[in-house]
Design a protein around this motif. Structure first.
Motif, PDB file in Angstrom:
ATOM      1  N   GLU A  13       6.567 -13.763 -11.219  1.00  0.00           N
ATOM      2  CA  GLU A  13       6.731 -12.455 -10.590  1.00  0.00           C
ATOM      3  C   GLU A  13       5.782 -11.444 -11.216  1.00  0.00           C
ATOM      4  OE1 GLU A  13       8.627 -11.508  -7.990  1.00  0.00           O
ATOM      5  OE2 GLU A  13       9.281 -13.580  -7.760  1.00  0.00           O
ATOM      6  N   PRO A  14       5.139 -10.612 -10.408  1.00  0.00           N
ATOM      7  CA  PRO A  14       4.314  -9.543 -10.969  1.00  0.00           C
ATOM      8  C   PRO A  14       5.207  -8.462 -11.591  1.00  0.00           C
ATOM      9  CG  PRO A  14       4.331  -9.437  -8.572  1.00  0.00           C
ATOM     10  CD  PRO A  14       5.085 -10.661  -8.951  1.00  0.00           C
ATOM     11  N   VAL A  15       4.644  -7.703 -12.494  1.00  0.00           N
ATOM     12  CA  VAL A  15       5.365  -6.577 -13.086  1.00  0.00           C
ATOM     13  C   VAL A  15       4.961  -5.299 -12.357  1.00  0.00           C
ATOM     14  CG1 VAL A  15       5.638  -7.627 -15.356  1.00  0.00           C
ATOM     15  CG2 VAL A  15       3.619  -6.254 -14.887  1.00  0.00           C
ATOM     16  N   SER A  16       5.836  -4.319 -12.402  1.00  0.00           N
ATOM     17  CA  SER A  16       5.501  -3.032 -11.789  1.00  0.00           C
ATOM     18  C   SER A  16       5.640  -1.932 -12.834  1.00  0.00           C
ATOM     19  CB  SER A  16       6.396  -2.757 -10.576  1.00  0.00           C
ATOM     20  OG  SER A  16       7.728  -2.637 -10.960  1.00  0.00           O
ATOM     21  N   TRP A  17       4.871  -0.881 -12.671  1.00  0.00           N
ATOM     22  CA  TRP A  17       4.928   0.264 -13.567  1.00  0.00           C
ATOM     23  C   TRP A  17       4.524   1.507 -12.796  1.00  0.00           C
ATOM     24  CZ3 TRP A  17       1.162  -3.399 -13.585  1.00  0.00           C
ATOM     25  CH2 TRP A  17      -0.146  -2.988 -13.408  1.00  0.00           C
ATOM     26  N   THR A  18       4.860   2.645 -13.359  1.00  0.00           N
ATOM     27  CA  THR A  18       4.555   3.927 -12.730  1.00  0.00           C
ATOM     28  C   THR A  18       3.414   4.590 -13.492  1.00  0.00           C
ATOM     29  OG1 THR A  18       6.843   4.186 -12.067  1.00  0.00           O
ATOM     30  CG2 THR A  18       5.494   6.156 -12.051  1.00  0.00           C
ATOM     31  N   GLU A  19       2.371   4.935 -12.770  1.00  0.00           N
ATOM     32  CA  GLU A  19       1.244   5.655 -13.361  1.00  0.00           C
ATOM     33  C   GLU A  19       1.437   7.137 -13.049  1.00  0.00           C
ATOM     34  OE1 GLU A  19      -2.455   4.552 -13.903  1.00  0.00           O
ATOM     35  OE2 GLU A  19      -2.096   2.407 -13.962  1.00  0.00           O
ATOM     36  N   PHE A  25       5.031  16.124 -12.636  1.00  0.00           N
ATOM     37  CA  PHE A  25       5.956  15.984 -11.509  1.00  0.00           C
ATOM     38  C   PHE A  25       5.356  15.027 -10.473  1.00  0.00           C
ATOM     39  CE2 PHE A  25       3.250  19.672 -11.099  1.00  0.00           C
ATOM     40  CZ  PHE A  25       2.669  19.493  -9.864  1.00  0.00           C
ATOM     41  N   PRO A  26       6.208  14.431  -9.627  1.00  0.00           N
ATOM     42  CA  PRO A  26       5.719  13.482  -8.615  1.00  0.00           C
ATOM     43  C   PRO A  26       4.829  14.176  -7.590  1.00  0.00           C
ATOM     44  CG  PRO A  26       8.118  13.414  -8.807  1.00  0.00           C
ATOM     45  CD  PRO A  26       7.632  14.554  -9.640  1.00  0.00           C
ATOM     46  N   PRO A  27       4.062  13.427  -6.816  1.00  0.00           N
ATOM     47  CA  PRO A  27       4.176  11.992  -6.597  1.00  0.00           C
ATOM     48  C   PRO A  27       3.437  11.198  -7.668  1.00  0.00           C
ATOM     49  CG  PRO A  27       2.494  12.856  -5.152  1.00  0.00           C
ATOM     50  CD  PRO A  27       3.078  14.029  -5.919  1.00  0.00           C
ATOM     51  N   TYR A  28       4.094  10.155  -8.150  1.00  0.00           N
ATOM     52  CA  TYR A  28       3.494   9.230  -9.093  1.00  0.00           C
ATOM     53  C   TYR A  28       3.081   7.972  -8.340  1.00  0.00           C
ATOM     54  CZ  TYR A  28       6.011  12.182 -12.403  1.00  0.00           C
ATOM     55  OH  TYR A  28       6.494  13.242 -13.105  1.00  0.00           O
ATOM     56  N   GLU A  29       2.193   7.221  -8.933  1.00  0.00           N
ATOM     57  CA  GLU A  29       1.708   5.985  -8.314  1.00  0.00           C
ATOM     58  C   GLU A  29       2.452   4.793  -8.922  1.00  0.00           C
ATOM     59  OE1 GLU A  29      -2.540   3.703  -7.658  1.00  0.00           O
ATOM     60  OE2 GLU A  29      -2.424   5.368  -9.061  1.00  0.00           O
ATOM     61  N   VAL A  30       3.085   3.987  -8.071  1.00  0.00           N
ATOM     62  CA  VAL A  30       3.751   2.767  -8.526  1.00  0.00           C
ATOM     63  C   VAL A  30       2.802   1.610  -8.266  1.00  0.00           C
ATOM     64  CG1 VAL A  30       5.738   1.250  -8.234  1.00  0.00           C
ATOM     65  CG2 VAL A  30       6.026   3.723  -8.056  1.00  0.00           C
ATOM     66  N   ARG A  31       2.527   0.826  -9.317  1.00  0.00           N
ATOM     67  CA  ARG A  31       1.577  -0.275  -9.214  1.00  0.00           C
ATOM     68  C   ARG A  31       2.238  -1.574  -9.625  1.00  0.00           C
ATOM     69  NH1 ARG A  31      -4.264   1.092 -11.096  1.00  0.00           N
ATOM     70  NH2 ARG A  31      -4.291  -0.998 -10.295  1.00  0.00           N
ATOM     71  N   THR A  32       1.682  -2.692  -9.161  1.00  0.00           N
ATOM     72  CA  THR A  32       2.124  -4.015  -9.587  1.00  0.00           C
ATOM     73  C   THR A  32       0.913  -4.793 -10.069  1.00  0.00           C
ATOM     74  OG1 THR A  32       1.885  -4.974  -7.386  1.00  0.00           O
ATOM     75  CG2 THR A  32       4.060  -4.096  -7.960  1.00  0.00           C
ATOM     76  N   GLY A  33       1.156  -5.742 -10.975  1.00  0.00           N
ATOM     77  CA  GLY A  33       0.050  -6.534 -11.487  1.00  0.00           C
ATOM     78  C   GLY A  33       0.518  -7.697 -12.335  1.00  0.00           C
ATOM     79  N   CYS A  34      -0.430  -8.367 -12.913  1.00  0.00           N
ATOM     80  CA  CYS A  34      -0.192  -9.512 -13.783  1.00  0.00           C
ATOM     81  C   CYS A  34       0.589  -9.071 -15.020  1.00  0.00           C
ATOM     82  CB  CYS A  34      -1.541 -10.101 -14.186  1.00  0.00           C
ATOM     83  SG  CYS A  34      -1.483 -11.329 -15.513  1.00  0.00           S
ATOM     84  N   PRO A  35       1.600  -9.848 -15.448  1.00  0.00           N
ATOM     85  CA  PRO A  35       2.347  -9.487 -16.647  1.00  0.00           C
ATOM     86  C   PRO A  35       1.509  -9.496 -17.927  1.00  0.00           C
ATOM     87  CG  PRO A  35       3.393 -11.345 -15.516  1.00  0.00           C
ATOM     88  CD  PRO A  35       2.136 -11.034 -14.797  1.00  0.00           C
ATOM     89  N   ARG A  36       0.419 -10.278 -17.969  1.00  0.00           N
ATOM     90  CA  ARG A  36      -0.410 -10.358 -19.173  1.00  0.00           C
ATOM     91  C   ARG A  36      -1.412  -9.212 -19.240  1.00  0.00           C
ATOM     92  NH1 ARG A  36      -3.786 -15.615 -20.178  1.00  0.00           N
ATOM     93  NH2 ARG A  36      -1.859 -16.382 -21.078  1.00  0.00           N
ATOM     94  N   CYS A  37      -2.172  -8.993 -18.146  1.00  0.00           N
ATOM     95  CA  CYS A  37      -3.274  -8.040 -18.224  1.00  0.00           C
ATOM     96  C   CYS A  37      -3.178  -6.885 -17.226  1.00  0.00           C
ATOM     97  CB  CYS A  37      -4.602  -8.765 -18.036  1.00  0.00           C
ATOM     98  SG  CYS A  37      -4.901  -9.335 -16.349  1.00  0.00           S
ATOM     99  N   GLY A  38      -2.213  -6.946 -16.299  1.00  0.00           N
ATOM    100  CA  GLY A  38      -2.081  -5.884 -15.302  1.00  0.00           C
ATOM    101  C   GLY A  38      -3.049  -6.022 -14.142  1.00  0.00           C
ATOM    102  N   GLY A  39      -3.775  -7.130 -14.073  1.00  0.00           N
ATOM    103  CA  GLY A  39      -4.801  -7.332 -13.050  1.00  0.00           C
ATOM    104  C   GLY A  39      -4.249  -7.675 -11.674  1.00  0.00           C
ATOM    105  N   ALA A  40      -5.164  -7.759 -10.725  1.00  0.00           N
ATOM    106  CA  ALA A  40      -4.825  -8.118  -9.345  1.00  0.00           C
ATOM    107  C   ALA A  40      -4.417  -9.581  -9.278  1.00  0.00           C
ATOM    108  CB  ALA A  40      -6.028  -7.869  -8.437  1.00  0.00           C
TER     109      ALA A  40
END
Length: 78
Positions: A13-19, A25-40
């Motif tokens: 499963e990819p990990v997600s985080w908020t940039e 204050f929002p809007p913040y960007e929610v991203r998903t990526g590789c658990p090791r490096c955060g890549g595509a």
């Protein structure tokens, strides 16, 4: 399963985080990526013949066996 395009790690499963981009204050960007490096990443499936991870096209036989294009051409399984 997924395969990271940057570090080639296979993961479930990819990990997600908020940039926040230094915003208070929002809007913040929610991203998903590789658990090791955060890549595509892309979805992947293992070839039942060579056990390499397939990210492109593959052949699924009647019995459910997955064969990558390379193994199918070499062995001509059907």
């Amino acid at each position: 399963m997924y395969l990271c395009l940057d570090c080639n790690k296979v993961f479930e499963e990819p990990v997600s985080w908020t940039e926040r981009h230094h915003l208070d204050f929002p809007p913040y960007e929610v991203r998903t990526g590789c658990p090791r490096c955060g890549g595509a990443y892309v979805k992947t499936i293992p070839c039942d013949q060579c056990v390499k991870w397939v990210t492109g096209e593959y052949i699924e036989l009647k019995d459910g066996t997955i064969i990558c294009e390379h193994c199918y051409e070499i062995k001509n399984v059907e």
